[in-house]
Scaffold this active site. Structure first.
Site, PDB file in Angstrom:
ATOM      1  N   TRP A  21       0.700  -1.163  -0.080  1.00 27.00           N
ATOM      2  CA  TRP A  21      -0.182  -0.024   0.039  1.00 27.00           C
ATOM      3  C   TRP A  21       0.832   1.305   0.039  1.00 27.00           C
ATOM      4  CZ3 TRP A  21      -2.679   1.878   5.091  1.00 27.00           C
ATOM      5  CH2 TRP A  21      -3.604   3.186   4.627  1.00 27.00           C
ATOM      6  N   ASP A  47       0.366  -8.286  -1.642  1.00 28.36           N
ATOM      7  CA  ASP A  47      -1.005  -7.558  -1.650  1.00 28.36           C
ATOM      8  C   ASP A  47      -0.737  -6.398  -2.272  1.00 28.36           C
ATOM      9  OD1 ASP A  47      -3.926  -7.296  -1.334  1.00 28.36           O
ATOM     10  OD2 ASP A  47      -3.318  -5.954  -0.018  1.00 28.36           O
ATOM     11  N   TYR A  52      -3.762   2.158  -4.693  1.00 25.70           N
ATOM     12  CA  TYR A  52      -2.894   2.486  -3.760  1.00 25.70           C
ATOM     13  C   TYR A  52      -2.002   3.515  -4.363  1.00 25.70           C
ATOM     14  CZ  TYR A  52      -4.174  -1.537  -0.829  1.00 25.70           C
ATOM     15  OH  TYR A  52      -5.142  -2.256   0.154  1.00 25.70           O
TER      16      TYR A  52
END
Length: 306
Positions: A21, A47, A52
């Site tokens: 992120w 992930d 983001y």
């Protein structure tokens, strides 16, 4: 690093996942160091999401991966889409197909191991998504699918139209964000904690064989900040340190171990870009706290039992 099966599949990945992120804030060199550090700790699951850093986190990851010793095939790459920040959620064919193509281009890959619908879209047409998922899978662009922040009824509404099993539901869960378990503990009570706010995600996921991915495992509130070493939470940090000293690990590791101790077999997504914090947090997968320690930490976070 311990491995777990993702959903009802033979796909095994690390219990701790690396969340990218905040990667847009790093230089390519620092991002490469974070990736190498995570992989050296045994973390092979990454992930991301197209929103983001407005896509820059995916771009930075893709650029950084080329500077590491890690091969694409050594990682399970997951990203998410359907959020148009500040405007809408969009699960239409045009948006999702373009989003997947955009994510793959930014990440520098020709397939994704998993693609998640990031937030429930009230205008979602399950049959339309079913066709999209079929086309993406047949084209070899996405291998597995899941959702994020879906309640059980939303999950079932989509699953019933799909030819693939949804393997994942990514939701917020930490020592300082526990509504998923509070209402079960306070079942048949009339207090605030007895309110079922999510439809029973944990129990539903266990029955369905769905992997819960816990995001913001060290945060309190909704992006209000970290609770570790935060003077607002002295009792919790005292107990975290006490348990951490026993197992010779960091407080981050114990906060992760607390989540992993739950029998739902969750996966913890850490979002730190600090190499030392990555190392410290990853050790949580190798610690199994006792039942009493789990409850002691739950109490120290301000919770109670009826």
């Amino acid at each position: 690093m311990k491995q777990l099966n993702i959903g009802q599949s033979n796909w095994q990945a690390s219990e701790i996942a690396f969340g990218a992120w905040r990667m847009d804030a790093l230089s390519v060199a620092d991002a490469a160091k974070a990736i190498d550090t995570a992989y050296d700790c045994g973390i092979n699951f990454v992930d991301n999401a197209d929103m983001y850093g407005d896509g820059e986190s995916e771009t930075r990851f893709g650029d950084a991966l080329k500077q590491t010793s890690v091969k694409r095939e050594d990682l399970f790459l997951q990203t998410k889409g359907d959020i148009v920040p500040g405007f809408k959620y969009d699960t239409s064919r045009e948006h999702i197909m373009n989003a997947v193509e955009g994510s793959m281009k930014r990440l520098g890959v020709d397939y994704l191991d998993a693609y998640l619908i990031h937030r429930p879209d009230p205008l979602m047409e399950p049959e339309e998504l079913a066709d999209i998922f079929d086309d993406l899978q047949k084209a070899g662009k996405v291998r597995h699918f899941g959702v994020s922040n879906f309640n059980p009824q939303q999950f079932l509404l989509l699953q019933e139209s799909l030819n693939q099993r949804l393997l994942i539901n990514q939701v917020q869960f930490s020592l300082m964000h526990t509504p998923m378990i509070d209402h079960g503990i306070h079942s048949n009570m009339a207090d605030e904690r007895a309110i079922n706010r999510d439809g029973g995600i944990i129990e539903f996921s266990r029955r369905m064989g769905v992997t819960i991915q816990a995001w913001s495992p060290f945060q309190y509130g909704f992006f209000e900040g970290v609770f570790i070493d935060n003077p607002k939470f002295p009792e919790l940090n005292k107990k975290l340190q006490e348990v951490a000293d026993k197992y010779d690990v960091s407080k981050n590791a114990i906060a992760a171990a607390w989540i992993l101790r739950h029998p739902a077999k969750m996966q913890v997504i850490i979002g730190t870009m600090n190499p030392q914090h990555i190392i410290d947090s990853a050790k949580g997968a190798d610690v199994e706290i006792t039942r009493q320690e789990w409850y002691d930490l739950y109490f120290a976070a301000g919770n109670d039992l009826p």
